[in-house]
Design a protein around this motif. Structure first.
Motif, PDB file in Angstrom:
ATOM      1  N   ARG A 122       0.831  -1.201   0.000  1.00  0.00           N
ATOM      2  CA  ARG A 122       0.000   0.000   0.000  1.00  0.00           C
ATOM      3  C   ARG A 122       0.864   1.248   0.000  1.00  0.00           C
ATOM      4  O   ARG A 122       1.855   1.333   0.710  1.00  0.00           O
ATOM      5  N   THR A 123       0.420   2.217  -0.762  1.00  0.00           N
ATOM      6  CA  THR A 123       1.100   3.508  -0.738  1.00  0.00           C
ATOM      7  C   THR A 123       0.553   4.310   0.439  1.00  0.00           C
ATOM      8  O   THR A 123      -0.453   3.940   1.060  1.00  0.00           O
ATOM      9  N   GLN A 124       1.206   5.405   0.723  1.00  0.00           N
ATOM     10  CA  GLN A 124       0.772   6.239   1.827  1.00  0.00           C
ATOM     11  C   GLN A 124      -0.626   6.816   1.549  1.00  0.00           C
ATOM     12  O   GLN A 124      -1.446   6.932   2.449  1.00  0.00           O
ATOM     13  N   ARG A 125      -0.901   7.117   0.310  1.00  0.00           N
ATOM     14  CA  ARG A 125      -2.214   7.661  -0.065  1.00  0.00           C
ATOM     15  C   ARG A 125      -3.308   6.605   0.111  1.00  0.00           C
ATOM     16  O   ARG A 125      -4.402   6.911   0.603  1.00  0.00           O
ATOM     17  N   ASP A 126      -3.011   5.356  -0.269  1.00  0.00           N
ATOM     18  CA  ASP A 126      -3.987   4.277  -0.087  1.00  0.00           C
ATOM     19  C   ASP A 126      -4.285   4.053   1.397  1.00  0.00           C
ATOM     20  O   ASP A 126      -5.436   3.862   1.788  1.00  0.00           O
ATOM     21  N   GLN A 127      -3.242   4.068   2.214  1.00  0.00           N
ATOM     22  CA  GLN A 127      -3.433   3.889   3.653  1.00  0.00           C
ATOM     23  C   GLN A 127      -4.262   5.033   4.243  1.00  0.00           C
ATOM     24  O   GLN A 127      -5.103   4.820   5.110  1.00  0.00           O
ATOM     25  N   TYR A 128      -4.043   6.239   3.740  1.00  0.00           N
ATOM     26  CA  TYR A 128      -4.809   7.397   4.194  1.00  0.00           C
ATOM     27  C   TYR A 128      -6.293   7.214   3.866  1.00  0.00           C
ATOM     28  O   TYR A 128      -7.157   7.471   4.711  1.00  0.00           O
ATOM     29  N   LYS A 129      -6.603   6.733   2.667  1.00  0.00           N
ATOM     30  CA  LYS A 129      -7.994   6.503   2.275  1.00  0.00           C
ATOM     31  C   LYS A 129      -8.651   5.451   3.178  1.00  0.00           C
ATOM     32  O   LYS A 129      -9.805   5.593   3.585  1.00  0.00           O
ATOM     33  N   ASP A 173      -7.760   4.673   6.246  1.00  0.00           N
ATOM     34  CA  ASP A 173      -7.939   5.245   7.581  1.00  0.00           C
ATOM     35  C   ASP A 173      -9.131   6.187   7.642  1.00  0.00           C
ATOM     36  O   ASP A 173      -9.854   6.218   8.638  1.00  0.00           O
TER      37      ASP A 173
END
Length: 146
Positions: free
Chosen positions: A2-9, A11
Motif C-alpha cells: 500500500r502507498t501512503q495515499r492508499d493507507q490514508y484513504k 484510515d
C-alpha cells in the motif's frame, strides 16, 4: 504494497465507519466495514466479527475455514497481527459455552505476547462474573481480582 495515499484513504473510511456506528452520524456502517475487512484492514475484521457474533449460538460463530464467518474474520485478523482478535474470539467462545475454543484462543493470544491472556490462561476459569456468563450457567460472584 500500500502507498501512503492508499493507507490514508483506508484510515478515513475506518474513521467514517466509527463515526457512523458509535457517534450515530448518518450513513450505513455495514457496507463500509465490509469494504475495509475484505481489503485486509484488521481492525475492521475484528469489528465486523464482533458484530456478526452478537448472537450466542455456536452456529452464528462459524468455522475458521469460512473467511466470512465471525471465526474466520477473527482468525484472519489475528494472523494479520491484531491480538485483540484472539481476545474477542475467546470471549465469544466463552459466551457460547465452548470451553475448548475459549482455551485455544487464549493460548493463541498468550503466545503472541498478550499478558492479559496469559493471566487468564493461568487461572483458566470456567466460571466468570459478568452477565453473559449467567446465560450459559457459568456465573460466579465477583472477586477482588476482577
Amino acid at each position: 504494497m500500500r502507498t501512503q495515499r492508499d493507507q490514508y484513504k483506508i484510515d478515513i473510511r475506518a474513521w467514517r465507519a466509527d463515526q457512523i456506528r458509535y457517534a450515530h452520524r448518518p450513513g450505513l456502517w455495514v457496507p463500509i466495514i465490509w469494504h475495509l475487512a475484505l481489503r485486509g484492514h484488521s481492525e475492521a475484521m475484528v469489528e465486523l466479527a464482533d458484530w456478526l457474533s452478537e448472537g450466542n449460538s455456536l452456529a452464528a460463530f462459524g468455522k475458521a475455514a469460512d473467511p466470512f464467518s465471525a471465526a474466520g474474520l477473527y482468525d484472519r485478523a489475528f494472523k494479520a497481527g491484531d491480538n485483540r482478535a484472539a481476545l474477542n474470539a475467546a470471549a465469544s467462545c466463552f459466551n457460547r459455552n465452548d470451553m475448548a475454543g475459549y482455551r485455544k484462543w487464549l493460548t493463541r493470544a498468550s503466545g503472541a505476547g498478550d499478558t492479559q491472556a496469559a493471566t487468564e490462561l493461568g487461572f483458566f476459569e470456567t466460571r466468570l462474573w459478568h452477565e453473559a456468563a449467567r446465560k450459559v450457567r457459568r456465573l460466579r460472584p465477583k472477586m477482588k481480582r476482577d
